[in-house]
Write a protein that holds these residues in place. Structure first.
Motif, short mmCIF file in Angstrom:
data_model
loop_
_atom_site.label_atom_id
_atom_site.label_comp_id
_atom_site.label_asym_id
_atom_site.label_seq_id
_atom_site.Cartn_x
_atom_site.Cartn_y
_atom_site.Cartn_z
N ILE A 192 50.04 89.79 68.93
CA ILE A 192 50.96 89.60 67.81
C ILE A 192 52.35 90.14 68.13
O ILE A 192 53.38 89.53 67.78
CB ILE A 192 50.41 90.28 66.54
N ALA A 193 52.40 91.27 68.83
CA ALA A 193 53.69 91.84 69.22
C ALA A 193 54.46 90.87 70.12
O ALA A 193 55.68 90.73 70.01
CB ALA A 193 53.50 93.17 69.93
N THR A 194 53.72 90.18 71.00
CA THR A 194 54.36 89.19 71.86
C THR A 194 54.92 88.04 71.04
O THR A 194 55.94 87.44 71.39
CB THR A 194 53.35 88.66 72.90
N ALA A 195 54.27 87.74 69.92
CA ALA A 195 54.79 86.70 69.02
C ALA A 195 56.15 87.10 68.46
O ALA A 195 57.00 86.24 68.19
CB ALA A 195 53.80 86.44 67.88
N PHE A 196 56.37 88.41 68.27
CA PHE A 196 57.67 88.87 67.80
C PHE A 196 58.76 88.57 68.81
O PHE A 196 59.91 88.31 68.45
CB PHE A 196 57.63 90.38 67.52
N LEU A 197 58.42 88.60 70.11
CA LEU A 197 59.37 88.24 71.15
C LEU A 197 59.85 86.81 70.95
O LEU A 197 61.05 86.52 70.99
CB LEU A 197 58.72 88.41 72.53
N GLN A 198 58.90 85.90 70.74
CA GLN A 198 59.24 84.49 70.56
C GLN A 198 59.88 84.24 69.19
O GLN A 198 60.74 83.36 69.06
CB GLN A 198 57.99 83.62 70.73
N GLY A 199 59.48 85.03 68.18
CA GLY A 199 60.12 84.91 66.88
C GLY A 199 61.59 85.26 66.95
O GLY A 199 62.45 84.57 66.37
N GLY A 200 61.90 86.34 67.64
CA GLY A 200 63.30 86.70 67.86
C GLY A 200 64.04 85.62 68.63
O GLY A 200 65.20 85.32 68.35
N GLY A 201 63.32 84.99 69.59
CA GLY A 201 63.92 83.91 70.36
C GLY A 201 64.27 82.71 69.50
O GLY A 201 65.31 82.07 69.69
N ALA A 202 63.40 82.38 68.55
CA ALA A 202 63.65 81.23 67.67
C ALA A 202 64.89 81.48 66.82
O ALA A 202 65.75 80.60 66.66
CB ALA A 202 62.43 80.99 66.78
N VAL A 203 65.00 82.68 66.27
CA VAL A 203 66.18 83.02 65.46
C VAL A 203 67.43 83.03 66.33
O VAL A 203 68.49 82.50 65.95
CB VAL A 203 65.99 84.39 64.78
N GLY A 204 67.32 83.61 67.51
CA GLY A 204 68.46 83.66 68.42
C GLY A 204 68.92 82.27 68.84
O GLY A 204 70.13 82.01 68.93
N ALA A 205 67.96 81.38 69.08
CA ALA A 205 68.32 80.02 69.50
C ALA A 205 69.16 79.32 68.45
O ALA A 205 70.19 78.70 68.76
CB ALA A 205 67.05 79.22 69.78
N ILE A 206 68.75 79.42 67.20
CA ILE A 206 69.47 78.73 66.12
C ILE A 206 70.85 79.36 65.90
O ILE A 206 71.86 78.65 65.83
CB ILE A 206 68.64 78.77 64.83
N LEU A 207 70.89 80.68 65.79
CA LEU A 207 72.16 81.35 65.48
C LEU A 207 73.16 81.22 66.62
O LEU A 207 74.33 80.88 66.40
CB LEU A 207 71.91 82.82 65.17
N LEU A 208 72.70 81.45 67.86
CA LEU A 208 73.62 81.38 68.99
C LEU A 208 74.07 79.95 69.24
O LEU A 208 75.22 79.70 69.64
CB LEU A 208 72.95 81.97 70.24
#
Length: 453
Positions: free
Chosen positions: A296-312
């Motif tokens: 689940i913690a690894t899912a947080f890595l990808q969750g942050g990536g999804a948010v970063g992809a959209i915002l950046l």
């Protein structure tokens, strides 16, 4: 219109709102990328279980992690030039079928050697999906929102990885490690059928090649329903048309310096990214996280990536993409350096999310950068070879991680080591020359009969 009109397809795309067809192309490309994200992540979740089942040290599985990435590298290098010849859609569909078939074969692996070989072969399919999905999406986007749309499409990758982590956290402990590969086989095969019928081929590719005039007309009418296109019109795109061997064109005048720097940046970021995705679960488990919580913690890595992809991606359409990339890479360095210094579960989750935001988010930006660096005639080759060469870093990252685990490095030492390369990536980006493709390609005369020219 006159009897025979010149139609600038680039202007048609630019002057219209994003149509339902263009949204469909983005969504279906994102679906294909999500399935590649699922498959790239799956090995990191089954490694602790297989190590225990087969009685092998966890560090030994760096070979299985790297072999899939090596296969991906080979697949990317081959698929790009092929896609610039036969089309992005065909390569994406073939790659999904390949991915589905060999993911199914993976369940018969009975030892590490067999797993290494099967993951290598499966990687060929992975190499054909993402670069061509990026190229196809980019070629349907108006310049004013291209970086945002390509970034949103790429969100499919972390979403696929998150789905894999959530399924794995429940299925691996209860149904065994093979269950996630059965799912990883079925979904690409179903997606291949869907994309075969619904995914449109790149309109810019069709125009550049001067083929399938009926398809060009149908696509343009869906982008601009009021357009009065007809047989005999001459379609062209406003970008440079490079002729000859597509790989050689990556070093044509005006492209060589950017190509080398782009490859270096891909290599650096994918080395760090695949170190994180390949070993995050194992590292957290080794410092006391239960397997389910580590996944689940690894899912947080990808969750942050999804948010970063959209915002950046959104910011890069409004600000200087080079400046944003440099800042993002420097923040990658800071977030990774701080990661190993936290000691509570809550802070680990927070820092995992932040690291994902910048590391996966920066990968999204350089994907977009690759797509706008080259013209249509060589775009799939340019993006695929950047991914392919970058996968050298993907191979090195898990190997270095496995070595650090075998030598019992602390989590602080491992993440401080991972923080250093992103500084080099920031320096490389500062030397890149980012420019739009302004040269107009020669108009292509279409046949009066709908046929393949």
């Amino acid at each position: 219109m006159t009897e025979s009109s010149k139609v600038n397809v680039s202007e048609v795309i630019e002057r219209n709102r994003v149509s339902g067809l263009q949204v469909l192309a983005c969504v279906l490309s994102g679906l294909a990328v999500a399935l590649s994200g699922y498959d790239e992540q799956v090995m990191s979740f089954v490694t602790p279980t297989l190590a225990k089942l087969w009685g092998i040290p966890q560090g030994s599985f760096s070979a299985a992690l790297s072999s899939g990435l090596f296969g991906l590298m080979v697949g990317a290098l081959i698929s790009g030039p092929i896609a610039d010849l036969i089309g992005r859609k065909k390569v994406i569909v073939i790659s999904l079928v390949w991915l589905g078939v060999f993911s199914l074969f993976t369940v018969v692996a009975g030892n590490l050697s067999e797993l290494v070989v099967l993951r290598f072969i499966t990687g060929f399919g992975l190499g054909g999906v993402m670069p061509n999905a990026i190229a196809l999406t980019s070629e349907y986007c108006p310049e004013r929102v291209r970086r945002t749309i390509v970034s949103v499409m790429f969100v499919g990758f972390p979403v696929g990885a998150i789905v894999c982590s959530l399924l794995s956290s429940h299925m691996v402990p209860t149904l065994g490690w093979t269950s996630v590969f059965y799912i990883g086989s079925l979904l690409p095969l179903v997606a291949a059928i869907v994309l075969m019928f619904l995914l449109p081929e790149s309109i810019r590719f069709l125009v550049t090649k001067g083929i399938h005039f009926e398809k060009q007309l149908a696509i343009l009418r869906r982008i601009e329903p009021k357009g009065q296109w007809k047989a005999g019109d001459r379609f062209f795109v406003t970008e440079e048309a490079l002729k000859g061997f597509t790989v050689k064109n990556l070093f044509a005048t005006g492209y060589g310096k950017n190509t080398i720097l782009l490859w270096f940046v891909f290599l650096i970021n994918l080395m760090v990214l695949d170190f994180l995705t390949g070993w995050m679960t194992t590292v957290l488990k080794n410092v006391g996280f239960p397997l389910g919580e580590a996944i689940i913690a690894t899912a947080f890595l990808q969750g942050g990536g999804a948010v970063g992809a959209i915002l950046l991606g959104y910011l890069s359409d409004r600000l200087n993409i080079k400046r944003i990339l440099v800042i993002t890479f420097l923040l990658c360095t800071v977030s990774l350096g701080l990661f190993g210094m936290v000691d509570s579960v809550a802070m680990v989750l927070v820092m995992t999310f932040i690291a994902g935001f910048f590391v996966v988010g920066s990968q999204t930006l350089i994907n977009t950068l690759a797509s706008i660096t080259y013209p249509t005639s060589t775009r799939s080759t340019g993006v695929s070879w950047a991914f392919g060469v970058g996968r050298i870093g993907s191979i090195i990252g898990p190997i270095i991680g496995g070595g650090m685990i075998s030598m019992n490095w602390s989590i602080k030492e491992m993440f401080l080591c991972a923080a250093v390369p992103t500084i080099l990536a920031a320096i490389a980006v500062t030397f890149m020359r980012i420019r739009p493709n302004k040269a107009e390609s020669r108009p292509v005369q279409q046949a009066s009969e709908p046929s393949v020219l």
